[in-house]
Design an enzyme around this catalytic site. Structure first.
Site, PDB file in Angstrom:
ATOM      1  N   ARG A  39       1.046  -1.099   0.011  1.00 52.55           N
ATOM      2  CA  ARG A  39       0.025   0.071  -0.088  1.00 52.55           C
ATOM      3  C   ARG A  39       1.055   1.199  -0.123  1.00 52.55           C
ATOM      4  O   ARG A  39       1.817   1.440   0.683  1.00 52.55           O
ATOM      5  CB  ARG A  39      -1.022  -0.136   1.308  1.00 52.55           C
ATOM      6  CG  ARG A  39      -2.208   0.808   1.176  1.00 52.55           C
ATOM      7  CD  ARG A  39      -2.982   0.729   2.205  1.00 52.55           C
ATOM      8  NE  ARG A  39      -2.340   1.070   3.664  1.00 52.55           N
ATOM      9  CZ  ARG A  39      -2.940   1.456   4.584  1.00 52.55           C
ATOM     10  NH1 ARG A  39      -4.450   1.155   4.717  1.00 52.55           N
ATOM     11  NH2 ARG A  39      -2.408   1.892   5.831  1.00 52.55           N
TER      12      ARG A  39
ATOM     13  N   THR B  90      -0.646   7.694  -0.998  1.00 54.13           N
ATOM     14  CA  THR B  90      -2.148   7.511  -1.626  1.00 54.13           C
ATOM     15  C   THR B  90      -3.010   6.456  -1.034  1.00 54.13           C
ATOM     16  O   THR B  90      -4.258   6.589  -1.193  1.00 54.13           O
ATOM     17  CB  THR B  90      -1.879   7.276  -2.938  1.00 54.13           C
ATOM     18  OG1 THR B  90      -1.516   5.753  -3.110  1.00 54.13           O
ATOM     19  CG2 THR B  90      -0.984   8.225  -3.985  1.00 54.13           C
TER      20      THR B  90
ATOM     21  N   ASP C 212       1.363  -2.314  11.600  1.00 56.73           N
ATOM     22  CA  ASP C 212       1.633  -2.708  10.564  1.00 56.73           C
ATOM     23  C   ASP C 212       1.987  -4.437  10.521  1.00 56.73           C
ATOM     24  O   ASP C 212       2.967  -4.765  11.194  1.00 56.73           O
ATOM     25  CB  ASP C 212       2.923  -2.206   9.772  1.00 56.73           C
ATOM     26  CG  ASP C 212       3.010  -2.800   8.406  1.00 56.73           C
ATOM     27  OD1 ASP C 212       2.993  -3.799   7.966  1.00 56.73           O
ATOM     28  OD2 ASP C 212       3.118  -1.802   7.650  1.00 56.73           O
TER      29      ASP C 212
ATOM     30  N   ASP D  11       5.056  -5.721   9.069  1.00 53.59           N
ATOM     31  CA  ASP D  11       6.365  -5.501   9.738  1.00 53.59           C
ATOM     32  C   ASP D  11       6.550  -6.105  10.969  1.00 53.59           C
ATOM     33  O   ASP D  11       7.572  -6.717  11.212  1.00 53.59           O
ATOM     34  CB  ASP D  11       6.305  -3.865   9.751  1.00 53.59           C
ATOM     35  CG  ASP D  11       6.839  -3.159   8.577  1.00 53.59           C
ATOM     36  OD1 ASP D  11       7.441  -3.725   7.752  1.00 53.59           O
ATOM     37  OD2 ASP D  11       6.668  -2.078   8.638  1.00 53.59           O
TER      38      ASP D  11
HETATM   39  C1  PRP Z   1      -0.900  -4.111   4.502  1.00 50.06           C
HETATM   40  C2  PRP Z   1      -1.911  -5.304   4.781  1.00 50.06           C
HETATM   41  C3  PRP Z   1      -2.900  -5.203   3.531  1.00 50.06           C
HETATM   42  C4  PRP Z   1      -3.148  -3.844   3.137  1.00 50.06           C
HETATM   43  C5  PRP Z   1      -4.489  -3.371   3.863  1.00 50.06           C
HETATM   44  O1  PRP Z   1       0.021  -4.240   3.787  1.00 50.06           O
HETATM   45  O2  PRP Z   1      -1.169  -6.272   4.955  1.00 50.06           O
HETATM   46  O3  PRP Z   1      -2.295  -6.124   2.430  1.00 50.06           O
HETATM   47  O4  PRP Z   1      -2.068  -3.257   3.822  1.00 50.06           O
HETATM   48  O5  PRP Z   1      -4.707  -2.078   3.437  1.00 50.06           O
HETATM   49  P1  PRP Z   1      -5.690  -1.679   2.430  1.00 50.06           P
HETATM   50  O6  PRP Z   1      -7.044  -2.526   3.028  1.00 50.06           O
HETATM   51  O7  PRP Z   1      -6.072  -0.129   2.812  1.00 50.06           O
HETATM   52  O8  PRP Z   1      -5.260  -2.230   1.099  1.00 50.06           O
HETATM   53  P2  PRP Z   1       1.393  -3.680   3.464  1.00 50.06           P
HETATM   54  O9  PRP Z   1       1.158  -2.426   2.341  1.00 50.06           O
HETATM   55  O10 PRP Z   1       1.695  -2.932   4.725  1.00 50.06           O
HETATM   56  O11 PRP Z   1       2.252  -4.537   2.931  1.00 50.06           O
HETATM   57  P3  PRP Z   1       3.037  -5.820   3.518  1.00 50.06           P
HETATM   58  O12 PRP Z   1       2.101  -6.870   3.519  1.00 50.06           O
HETATM   59  O13 PRP Z   1       4.246  -6.166   2.443  1.00 50.06           O
HETATM   60  O14 PRP Z   1       3.586  -5.392   4.912  1.00 50.06           O
END
Ligand code: PRP
Length: 210
Positions: free
Chosen positions: A105, A109, A201, A204
């Site tokens: 994500r 944005t 997160d 993480d």
């Molecule tokens: C997080 C989570 C989801 C997403 C949720 O991933 O694991 O995939 O964000 O957010 P949304 O519903 O607003 O789309 P992240 O971007 O932290 O990536 P990662 O899994 O690599 O830590």
């Protein structure tokens, strides 16, 4: 709590383990163990109405009827964090195939950015279990479900650990046929689109990169 397409799993072990996960001082090892235990309960719940095929089996004493699972299962983790829920499903269904969707994500944005996909062929005839511990805005799940459908998936279940009302509403409205299984529905999203109270997160914290 359950309606036809949303199941919120309630269990004392989940209540205790969610508290461990939410606690900001919980270290990686304990975080992984607690998430693993909840993942097992989520997997059990998501698989509890699988179709069965009867067959005859021979015990040491006699013949009797036994069962095989009567559907192919494909688990699709949304990378990275979805990997934390994948093993629990494979423990129950060791012959399940695993497809991968890579997306993160964008921090500004809050939109998902796709970086990888690798899916098995028979999506259309399989039960597809899409897994990601966090359903926040729903952008990632929306993108992933849209992609899976475009590739032919017809029976999709989405399994998450913590869901925000905003993400749930988005997925339920856009994909009313997709069942959602989650362990908690939290209060809201904050201005950074993080789930409140949430756990931070998940990726993480699970992978120790926080
Ligand atoms: C997080 C989570 C989801 C997403 C949720 O991933 O694991 O995939 O964000 O957010 P949304 O519903 O607003 O789309 P992240 O971007 O932290 O990536 P990662 O899994 O690599 O830590």
């Amino acid at each position: 709590m359950q309606n036809s397409k949303l199941t919120v799993i309630e269990h004392p072990i989940i209540a205790r383990d969610l508290s461990i996960l939410r606690n900001a001082t919980t270290k990686t090892a304990e975080f992984r163990q607690a998430l693993g235990r909840i993942a097992t309960i989520l997997a059990y719940s998501a698989l509890k109405d699988l179709p069965l095929k009867e067959k005859e089996i021979q015990t040491p004493i006699t013949t009797t009827s036994g069962y095989d699972i009567d559907t192919e299962i494909i688990v699709v983790p949304i990378l990275r964090a979805g990997l934390s829920l994948t093993g629990a499903i494979i423990n129950f269904v060791p012959d399940a195939k695993v497809g991968h969707l890579g997306m993160y994500r964008d921090e500004t944005t809050h939109e998902p950015v796709d970086y990888y996909s690798n899916l098995p062929d028979n999506l259309g005839s399989s039960l597809v279990l899409l897994v990601d511990p966090m359903l926040a805005t729903g952008g990632s799940a929306d993108d992933a479900i849209g992609f899976l459908k475009k590739q032919g998936a017809k029976h999709i279940r989405f399994i998450s650990l913590i869901s925000a009302p905003e993400g749930l509403e988005r997925i339920q409205k856009k994909y009313p046929d997709v069942s959602i299984i989650t362990a908690a529905v939290d209060e809201k999203l904050n201005d950074d689109a993080f789930i409140v109270p949430g756990l931070g997160d998940a990726g993480d914290r699970y992978f120790g990169t926080d």
